[in-house]
Design an enzyme around this catalytic site. Structure first.
Site, mmCIF file in Angstrom:
data_model
loop_
_atom_site.group_PDB
_atom_site.id
_atom_site.type_symbol
_atom_site.label_atom_id
_atom_site.label_comp_id
_atom_site.label_asym_id
_atom_site.label_seq_id
_atom_site.Cartn_x
_atom_site.Cartn_y
_atom_site.Cartn_z
ATOM 1 C CG ASP A 30 -2.880 -12.873 13.338
ATOM 2 O OD1 ASP A 30 -2.845 -11.964 12.565
ATOM 3 O OD2 ASP A 30 -2.915 -14.264 12.661
ATOM 4 C CB THR A 84 -7.795 -6.140 1.725
ATOM 5 O OG1 THR A 84 -6.828 -5.150 1.746
ATOM 6 C CG2 THR A 84 -8.602 -5.918 2.977
ATOM 7 C CG LEU A 157 2.334 2.512 8.513
ATOM 8 C CD1 LEU A 157 1.881 1.284 9.463
ATOM 9 C CD2 LEU A 157 2.957 3.707 9.438
ATOM 10 C CE LYS A 208 -3.123 2.681 1.958
ATOM 11 N NZ LYS A 208 -1.900 2.645 2.403
ATOM 12 C CG PHE A 253 7.271 8.854 -4.660
ATOM 13 C CD1 PHE A 253 7.266 7.485 -4.913
ATOM 14 C CD2 PHE A 253 7.289 9.491 -3.509
ATOM 15 C CE1 PHE A 253 7.008 6.837 -3.548
ATOM 16 C CE2 PHE A 253 7.069 8.587 -2.207
ATOM 17 C CZ PHE A 253 6.813 7.264 -2.373
ATOM 18 N NE ARG A 255 17.402 6.140 -6.485
ATOM 19 C CZ ARG A 255 18.079 5.534 -5.268
ATOM 20 N NH1 ARG A 255 17.335 5.282 -4.459
ATOM 21 N NH2 ARG A 255 19.254 5.046 -5.675
ATOM 22 N N GLY A 257 14.233 4.154 -12.538
ATOM 23 C CA GLY A 257 14.717 2.713 -12.228
ATOM 24 C C GLY A 257 13.940 1.709 -12.790
ATOM 25 N N GLY A 261 7.299 -2.021 -6.556
ATOM 26 C CA GLY A 261 6.686 -3.176 -5.987
ATOM 27 C C GLY A 261 6.237 -3.097 -4.937
ATOM 28 C CB CYS A 264 0.893 -0.432 -0.771
ATOM 29 S SG CYS A 264 0.788 -0.843 1.023
#
Length: 422
Positions: A30, A84, A157, A208, A253, A255, A257, A261, A264
């Site tokens: 890095d 990115t 992830l 993805k 998914f 749920r 509210g 955020g 991703c």
């Protein structure tokens, strides 16, 4: 196998440490020396449950270096895991990945054997075979798919669950443009028992984006139905419990509210919209999903003003600043637009989060940060924006609560309680 990981942010650190736990030797690179120093000391440069324990257990397999050329030259396969970020128009900025590609290309000049380069960073379909391939070929003087390998291995992830998601995935997507790279990826993931999709690089990249865009859309759809259900006196949770039993739909998914955020969903949906625009396609459903998500957190403030019409000078508490529990990440946190709206209305804001207050204070230095969740409950009203487990252990008696995350303890003990969609 000996693996070089280029980029020690969220994806790179989790990927490298988890590969080490499967018996591979890892070389981390890095440009940020602080991240390398932390890893060298056996500490994690990011917050993720159980990750630091895994680093300690596998220290003998983890090496750090500030020499990218050596990292590539001395390993069997390289994973690019750099950021990115989004441009102002929503498209992805490839600056970091192209810079890494140019340096990796120079290292490939000194690498006599066939060396696969795998893009794990999230990039728009066509990026790996387009500008990233060009950067590698120009710097190396070699030809992709012939002299060195090129592939895509997107990550899935979830922050707060990343170690489990890597080690026990529901699927692994392997994209490659040549047989040798696909074999290398197949060997690397041979011990994983989940379904493995072997496909083209562009298809892997698209999987993805499509996965994240669909999940984001599902959340916005749930919130639209939830907003209507509340006005009809219906609890949206019961609605989606019934809808989710349809095996064509599923319960995940749903749920309701204050929206999504993180690093991703918002970024990837915007990038997919922007990239589609370059190809003269308008993704109308995704445009709508973003609009719903931008409006949803402000419903907390609207509900609050039904109880306290004039917020000027009123002390309003915020429970939760991270975009989700079990992380310190505040990127695209739904607390950000809520707090901005409260400040615009003249409210005095006091906030608490177990992990995210330090980073949040860089955005909002003018608000008060409480020493505990209990201290927030002395405010004139409390808004719940993140579903931390500790908020379920509070007694909200004597408090007006507007809940964006369905905290059961608040619904049972608050003097005045309203949920966004219930």
């Amino acid at each position: 196998m000996k693996i070089s990981i280029i980029g020690c942010g969220y994806v790179g650190t989790v990927t490298g440490v988890c590969f080490a736990s499967f018996g591979h030797d890892i070389v981390f690179y890095d440009i940020d020396e602080k991240k390398l120093d932390l890893l060298a000391r056996g500490e994690s440069p990011i917050y993720e449950p159980s990750l630091e324990d895994l680093i300690q257990k596998n220290r003998q397999r983890l090496v750090t270096t500030s020499d990218l050329t050596a990292a590539v030259r001395d390993t069997d396969i390289t994973f690019i895991c750099v950021g990115t970020p989004s441009r102002d128009d929503g498209s992805i900025d490839l600056t970091y990945i192209l810079s890494a590609g140019a340096t990796i290309g120079k290292a490939l000049r000194e690498t006599p054997d066939f060396h696969p380069v795998i893009v794990k960073s999230t990039v728009f379909p066509g990026s790996t075979e387009g500008p990233i391939r060009s950067a590698l070929e120009e710097a190396s003087g070699k030809q992709a798919f012939v002299d060195f390998g090129l592939g895509s291995n997107p990550e899935f992830l979830r922050e707060g669950n990343a170690v489990h998601d890597f080690c026990v995935p529901d699927r692994i997507v392997l994209g490659a443009g040549d047989a040798r790279t696909m074999r290398a990826l197949g060997d690397l993931y041979a011990s994983f028992a989940c379904p493995k999709i072997e496909t083209s690089i562009r298809t892997a990249e698209m999987i993805k984006y499509t996965s994240n865009a669909f999940l984001a859309t599902k959340i916005s759809f749930a919130n639209e139905i939830g907003n209507l259900a509340k006005k009809l006196g219906i609890d949206a949770e019961e609605v989606f419990a019934g809808v989710g039993l349809d095996n064509r739909i599923g319960p995940a998914f749903f749920r309701t509210g204050i929206g999504f955020g993180g690093s991703c969903f918002p970024k990837d949906v915007r990038a997919l919209i922007a990239g589609a625009g370059d190809h003269h396609e308008t993704l109308q459903i995704l445009h709508a999903a973003l609009r719903v998500n931008e409006d949803q957190p402000l419903k907390l403030v609207q509900l609050l003003q039904a109880h306290i019409p004039d917020l000027k000078g009123r002390r309003i508490g915020i429970l939760g600043l991270a975009f989700k529990p079990d992380t310190d990440d505040i990127r695209e946190s739904r607390a950000i637009p809520v707090i901005r709206a409260l400040l615009d209305a003249g409210a005095v804001v006091v906030a608490y989060d177990p992990l995210a207050m330090e980073s949040f204070s860089k955005i909002f230095p003018e608000i008060e940060y409480a020493p505990s969740a209990q201290a927030v409950l002395t405010a004139d009203a409390v808004l719940i924006t993140t579903e931390w487990e500790e908020f379920e252990r509070l007694n909200y008696s004597g408090t007006t609560v507007i809940d964006g995350r369905r905290i059961a303890a608040a619904s049972k003990t608050a003097d005045i309680y309203e949920g966004v969609c219930w």
